[in-house]
Design an enzyme around this catalytic site. Structure first.
Site, PDB file in Angstrom:
ATOM      1  N   HIS A  74       0.791  -1.247   0.000  1.00  0.00           N
ATOM      2  CA  HIS A  74       0.000   0.000   0.000  1.00  0.00           C
ATOM      3  C   HIS A  74       0.818   1.291   0.000  1.00  0.00           C
ATOM      4  O   HIS A  74       0.267   2.349  -0.290  1.00  0.00           O
ATOM      5  CB  HIS A  74      -0.965   0.072   1.191  1.00  0.00           C
ATOM      6  CG  HIS A  74      -1.718  -1.180   1.483  1.00  0.00           C
ATOM      7  ND1 HIS A  74      -2.414  -1.866   0.515  1.00  0.00           N
ATOM      8  CD2 HIS A  74      -1.875  -1.876   2.633  1.00  0.00           C
ATOM      9  CE1 HIS A  74      -2.985  -2.920   1.074  1.00  0.00           C
ATOM     10  NE2 HIS A  74      -2.666  -2.961   2.349  1.00  0.00           N
ATOM     11  N   ASP A 296       3.971  -8.255   1.059  1.00  0.00           N
ATOM     12  CA  ASP A 296       4.584  -9.037   2.135  1.00  0.00           C
ATOM     13  C   ASP A 296       3.713 -10.197   2.608  1.00  0.00           C
ATOM     14  O   ASP A 296       4.214 -11.298   2.858  1.00  0.00           O
ATOM     15  CB  ASP A 296       4.976  -8.140   3.310  1.00  0.00           C
ATOM     16  CG  ASP A 296       3.866  -7.217   3.787  1.00  0.00           C
ATOM     17  OD1 ASP A 296       2.730  -7.292   3.271  1.00  0.00           O
ATOM     18  OD2 ASP A 296       4.133  -6.392   4.679  1.00  0.00           O
TER      19      ASP A 296
END
Length: 529
Positions: A74, A296
């Site tokens: 993000h 991730d």
């Protein structure tokens, strides 16, 4: 046979880690790590410096044949036409764009539901609550998730509103892992008028699916949604028309079309560029191949070898419950993020801003360390004598309460002891993750196995109370760097040219069991509302 090496890079919120790995076995050969600066707004140059330092500590990358980067999702990296960073990156845990997230939902919810939408379950009605829910549902249908302050598009909208001059300078938008991969390929800022090779930016479905302007089910960018976010920079409001189209100033649409967005590669596609030999692969014939990389959480699931029915609960800076699903998931409440994974499947995910830092705060408040916190908590009982911590220290994303703060509830003169408070901090962490687990279950995910990872999983108290609060047996993989392992596994997959990732053995430390303690979660639900 000569050993073939690959590298997995984890550029996380707190540090960069480089794991040089045997491509055949998955075993660590060398490892390096370097810290990132604190804060939720950071110069990407700090990530580059940390990567170079971590690579040096790992013994260099001259002998590495393939490399992949897993990164914090993000984060917004804005580049101008010369490849220069327009402003410091806003990270996932920067919540300043909460009003813009609400505004994007409001823009989508203003128009009444169409007959076709009502047939798909989109909320009808004209009051504010119905319009908000309708907006969330339209966003979920468009890109899999409803905007919250964490997502990249809301940060673009904030920039357009708060810093319109910066917004109008945007020539490319990248995520942290995209930008670092681009730099590893040898690209970077150039003199004005030069070619920065912004078209060499690349990403994957998992990270792109966390932007709110990429539809992972259709595998396409939604540039009309970028125009929606950019509208304030061009003096106009934007809205969602009754016919399902985005309405915004023409200049916003023109700008959205000109912005370079990273090419979205398939799960085991090699990037069209290789690593700069000065950075990696100098001693490898043909140089170092770059793999797509990924977000991730998706990289961690790849590192864990997760399959359909597996759920990982990761206790790091954030807390994340992520499941592997064969098909796209659409949570019409907007609470679950409908992300993609790194293998071609999907990754319905619930994330809390507050993760293992909850127990950090407990240690600080009680003047002890992790072992001391666990020793105190062990002298209490399930439910902490009636005390409950609602752990929204930095606001919260699940549930979406960006302006919330933490509360200790249920305290009396009789139960306010250090032991009960310690237990409440550990139970608050676990109950917040139970919230995420229940949201995943509500989508129809058949939870067969729970894997507990992250720094918070090392806590003996978390291990002791986790099975009871989650009411499920917990598999505890050996402590390791699973994002970096996932990145290395993807690099080995791309290097092999095979249709499936290599089968690396997952070391299991133990399986945790315990008597269910449903009363703890029920008490928590009563206080958090």
């Amino acid at each position: 046979m000569a050993q073939v090496l690959v590298a997995g890079v984890d550029t996380s919120t707190q540090s960069t880690k480089v794991r040089v790995t045997d491509a055949l076995t998955g075993r660590t050969v060398r490892f390096g790590q370097a810290k990132h600066p604190d804060g939720t707004s950071v110069s990407p140059d700090a990530w580059w410096d940390a990567f170079l330092a971590a690579a040096r500590e790992a013994g260099g990358l001259d002998d590495v044949s393939a490399l992949a980067v897993g990164g914090q999702q993000h984060g917004m990296v804005l580049l101008d036409g010369s490849g220069r960073v327009v402003r410091d990156a806003l990270l996932w845990n920067d919540t300043r764009s909460a009003p813009q997230a609400a505004g994007l939902i409001e823009a989508f919810g203003a128009a009444p539901a169409t007959d076709a939408e009502r047939a798909r379950g989109v909320t009808d009605g004209g009051d504010a609550a119905a319009a908000t829910l309708r907006g969330k549902q339209r966003w979920v249908r468009a890109v899999g998730s409803s905007p919250v302050a964490s997502y990249t598009l809301t940060k673009v909208a904030w920039t357009a509103e708060a810093e319109p001059d910066n917004a109008r300078r945007i020539a490319a938008i990248a995520l942290p892992h995209d930008w670092l991969s681009w730099r590893i390929a040898g690209f970077g800022p150039v003199a004005p008028g030069g070619d920065a090779h912004l078209d060499a930016l690349f990403t994957d479905r998992s990270d792109a699916s966390g932007t709110s302007y990429f539809d992972a089910a259709a595998n396409v960018y939604r540039r009309d949604l970028l125009a929606l976010a950019l509208a304030p920079a061009y003096g106009g409001d934007a809205s969602f028309g009754a016919d399902g189209t985005v309405l915004a100033p023409a200049e916003a649409f023109d700008h959205a079309e000109r912005i370079t967005l990273p090419t979205v590669l398939g799960p085991h596609d090699a990037a069209p560029v290789k690593a700069d030999p000065a950075i990696a692969g100098r001693d490898v014939p043909g140089g170092c191949i770059l793999a797509p990389g990924g977000g991730d959480n998706a990289m961690a699931s790849l590192g864990l070898g997760m399959g359909v029915g597996d759920v990982s609960i990761s206790l790091g800076t954030s807390g994340v419950a992520a499941a592997i699903a064969e098909n796209p998931t659409y949570d019409m409440t907007g609470a679950i993020s409908g992300f993609a994974d790194c293998t071609g499947h999907f990754l319905p995910l619930a994330c809390t801003i507050n993760g293992s830092r909850i127990t950090d705060a407990g240690c600080h408040a009680l003047g002890t360390d992790y072992d001391g916190l666990a020793e105190l908590a062990a002298k209490s009982v399930p439910g902490a004598g009636g005390i409950t911590l609602v752990p929204y220290f930095d606001g919260e994303r699940t549930p979406n309460r960006p302006d919330a703060t933490a509360t200790l509830a249920g305290m009396t003169l009789a139960n306010t002891t250090r032991e009960n408070i310690a237990r409440a901090f550990v139970e608050g962490l676990l109950c917040s993750q139970r919230d995420c687990l229940e949201l995943v279950r509500a989508l129809g995910v058949d939870v067969r196995r729970i894997l507990l990872i992250g720094g918070g999983a090392r806590s003996s108290a978390v291990r002791a109370y986790g099975p009871g609060i989650l009411e499920h047996r917990i598999t505890l993989p050996a402590t390791d760097e699973y994002v970096a392992i996932g990145a290395a596994r993807q690099a080995a997959w791309v290097l092999s040219g095979a249709s499936e990732p290599p089968a690396w053995e997952l070391a299991i430390e133990e399986t945790l069991t315990g008597e269910p303690t449903p009363e703890v979660y029920a008490q928590y639900v009563g206080y958090r509302g």
